[in-house]
Design an enzyme around this catalytic site. Sequence first.
Site, PDB file in Angstrom:
ATOM      1  CD1 TRP A  88      -4.697   7.137  -0.434  1.00 41.64           C
ATOM      2  CD2 TRP A  88      -3.825   6.118   1.343  1.00 41.64           C
ATOM      3  NE1 TRP A  88      -4.361   5.858  -0.811  1.00 41.64           N
ATOM      4  CE2 TRP A  88      -3.831   5.211   0.252  1.00 41.64           C
ATOM      5  CE3 TRP A  88      -3.321   5.694   2.581  1.00 41.64           C
ATOM      6  CZ2 TRP A  88      -3.337   3.912   0.370  1.00 41.64           C
ATOM      7  CZ3 TRP A  88      -2.842   4.385   2.685  1.00 41.64           C
ATOM      8  CH2 TRP A  88      -2.847   3.527   1.594  1.00 41.64           C
ATOM      9  CG  ASP A 155      -0.789  12.688   1.006  1.00 42.03           C
ATOM     10  OD1 ASP A 155       0.108  12.612   0.148  1.00 42.03           O
ATOM     11  OD2 ASP A 155      -1.366  11.686   1.482  1.00 42.03           O
ATOM     12  CE  LYS A 179       0.093   5.544  -4.779  1.00 43.09           C
ATOM     13  NZ  LYS A 179       0.723   4.858  -3.658  1.00 43.09           N
TER      14      LYS A 179
END
Length: 344
Positions: A88, A155, A179
């Site tokens: 990511w 993030d 998540k």
Amino acid sequence: MLPREVIENTAKQILDFNGSGLSLAEISHRAKDFQPVVDEAEALVKELLAVPEGYSVIFLGGGASLEFCMVPYNFLIKKAAYLNTGTWAKKAMKEAKLFGEVVEVASSADANYTFIPKGWEVPADVDYLHITSNNTIYGTEMRKDLDVPVRLIADMSSDIFSRPVDVAKYDCIYAGAQKNLSMAGVTIVILKNDALGRAPRPIPTMLDYRTHVEKGSMFNTPPVVPIYTALENLRWIKAQGGVEAMDKLALQRAEMLYGEIDRNKLFKGTVAEEDRSVMNICFVMNEEYAELEKPFFEFATAKGMVGIKGHRSVGGFRASCYNAQTIEGVQALIDAMQEFEKNN
């Protein structure tokens, strides 16, 4: 994984929202009953993370993947620094390169992202440093807020609300809520207000953070049901004792499971011990027992372990221990590992 009561309370509102006779899934986001949902969710984010004055909380769509683009659109002036700790982080870097120069301050890619790089420096002339605090695929995590001489952006999709965070150190924190906070469909963004409006480029209305700050997340139709689920989960976190309680529970779960991984002769962890994630606990079979990977997966699945297979780029197993995961759930996995060891 979400707390059962969060799922049940959302389900009740899906059937009848606040006694209105309408479903949460069919009300207008302009309905007078929905604005308080957004207001309370925003207030709880600020309360639970002790967000200082001068910051805004907004709810967007598009997931973290859209933020990979929105961050450089809004914050990158000439040059940005990125710490490459996984898939990511690498995707975020790719998007940033469309807007200016990108400096990779460090990377653990050559070691298949099995550790968080140490001892790197941030160039003084960058507009910001971007980090990915938890790496779901590889199982590494940065559990301490960095002290850097430039603007910091993170993030936190997979570990937000799992520990206290010094928000004042960040200009932007974003998290795809599916998540650790809600169902898929909503992204939470925490922004330092005076950091906005500095980019030299025209920004499309929907991609300008100022649009959503000014309109209180209501510029366009927000993801109504996921925001409500986030609210229920924020209420649940507060009732459990806040992020401090989540942190304590996360460390307890991780200590139990990593302890079994290190003890059990069939298994081994995949990342450096000092960088082990407490959210995504990754492990594989020891080399001499590699042929038992599929049998263990089938054995654990039969025991009720759901979603334990590791990401295809890593293999092995991944036990995602998000906030709602119980100690009993972790113990059930440990029991399965011990029984499989005994049988083999």
